[in-house]
Structures are given as C-alpha cells and as structure tokens.
Design a protein around this motif. Sequence first.
Motif, PDB file in Angstrom:
ATOM      1  N   THR A 112       6.099  -3.788  -1.340  1.00 24.75           N
ATOM      2  CA  THR A 112       5.745  -5.201  -1.285  1.00 24.75           C
ATOM      3  C   THR A 112       6.038  -5.879  -2.617  1.00 24.75           C
ATOM      4  OG1 THR A 112       4.043  -4.829   0.389  1.00 24.75           O
ATOM      5  CG2 THR A 112       3.845  -6.835  -0.915  1.00 24.75           C
ATOM      6  N   ALA A 158      -0.759  -4.391  -4.783  1.00 23.09           N
ATOM      7  CA  ALA A 158       0.221  -4.399  -3.698  1.00 23.09           C
ATOM      8  C   ALA A 158       1.031  -3.105  -3.750  1.00 23.09           C
ATOM      9  CB  ALA A 158       1.137  -5.608  -3.837  1.00 23.09           C
ATOM     10  N   ALA A 199      -2.793  -7.990  -3.908  1.00 19.98           N
ATOM     11  CA  ALA A 199      -2.926  -8.590  -2.580  1.00 19.98           C
ATOM     12  C   ALA A 199      -4.408  -8.865  -2.328  1.00 19.98           C
ATOM     13  CB  ALA A 199      -2.373  -7.645  -1.518  1.00 19.98           C
ATOM     14  N   LEU A 246      -0.623 -12.921  -1.885  1.00 23.14           N
ATOM     15  CA  LEU A 246      -0.028 -12.141  -2.968  1.00 23.14           C
ATOM     16  C   LEU A 246      -0.105 -12.965  -4.239  1.00 23.14           C
ATOM     17  CD1 LEU A 246       3.112 -10.635  -1.212  1.00 23.14           C
ATOM     18  CD2 LEU A 246       0.954  -9.491  -1.761  1.00 23.14           C
ATOM     19  N   THR A 250      -3.441 -12.724   3.970  1.00 25.05           N
ATOM     20  CA  THR A 250      -3.197 -11.992   2.730  1.00 25.05           C
ATOM     21  C   THR A 250      -2.523 -12.929   1.739  1.00 25.05           C
ATOM     22  OG1 THR A 250      -2.941  -9.883   3.886  1.00 25.05           O
ATOM     23  CG2 THR A 250      -1.998 -10.029   1.678  1.00 25.05           C
TER      24      THR A 250
END
Length: 185
Positions: free
Chosen positions: A117, A113, A75, A84, A82
Amino acid sequence: MRAPIGDFDTATPAPECLEELTAPVADALRQWQGGVTADQIVYVDTDPRWADTAVFVEHYGRELLERSANCVVVAGKRGAATTLAACVVLSTTRVDVNGVVRRQLGARKASFASLETATGETGMEYGGITPIGLPTGWPLLVDSAVVDLDYVLVGSGRRRGKLLVPGKAFAELPGVAVLDGLGVA
C-alpha cells in the motif's frame, strides 16, 4: 556545492537533478511554492546499501542521527472508511500511531500501512518514502521537532539518494498538520 549537513561526496540543488527522483517527487519540486525555495532543497547521492539509519550515520556523519527524519505511511480506519496519511518524525523517535495519529485522523484504529500500500499509493520505493510528492489530499502529520531543525535528512522517493530539507519547509507542504508529541521515545 557543499551539503548543509553531513559528509557527502555530491550535493546538488534538487531541481537540478529531477531525473534522480521518482515522478511524484520531481513533479512536486517542479510545482514548489512557499517561503522556502525549491533550490534550498538539496539532493545527495547515497549508496542504497547504507540506507538503514545506523549504518547510514556511520558512513555519512554521526551528527545526522539527530537531524534525520523518517516518513512512514499509516492507515486510519473508522467503520468501512480508511484514510491514508504520512507521518514524519525524527529518526530517534517512533510514530505515536495509537495515540496522536489515531486522534488526528479521527480513526477508531490506526496502523502502519502495508509495504504494498505504501509504495503503490505513493509511487515511491520502500525505504525512501518522503513527504514531498505525496498523493493529493493525503494528511501529512509532522512532529514539531522536525520543523524546528535548520536542515533535515529525509528520503528522496528512492532508496538511493536523500533530500536535505530546511525544517521550516515541512510546515509548508500540502495537507500538513504540525504536531507536538507525534514522535515518541
């Protein structure tokens, strides 16, 4: 079929065993395009008890240590935003999160992460995350050493089973950036 690397009891072209894969991975293989064909990607059934790299290579072949890659979710944060992304590096290295990843994502801060997540966003199991079938729009950062190998062992989306993928296929995946130095000793 014999696996191109390792010592596995069963090896099957991945498109012939989609039911063994998570939905995002199976969908990506159904829609596969590129110079490497989907049937060159091989699914090997493995015991989830031996999923950790050190135990895995003892059971399935020591040469796999130099031919295995890990896919991790990171992340990147900049202000309230944010991003990913997934990173693929050889299992003998670790991801340079605070250097290469942070710069590539244009983030002020980057970190791994959380488990929730990573699994929740990818639809894959922890310990089996793979770069094939990532969410649309995600950046995929791949160390150039991975692309240089003839075949690479990576997760299948589940803890049970692995994929053997031609290294050059990683350079054809959506959202990919092939980077030198992403994996560090």
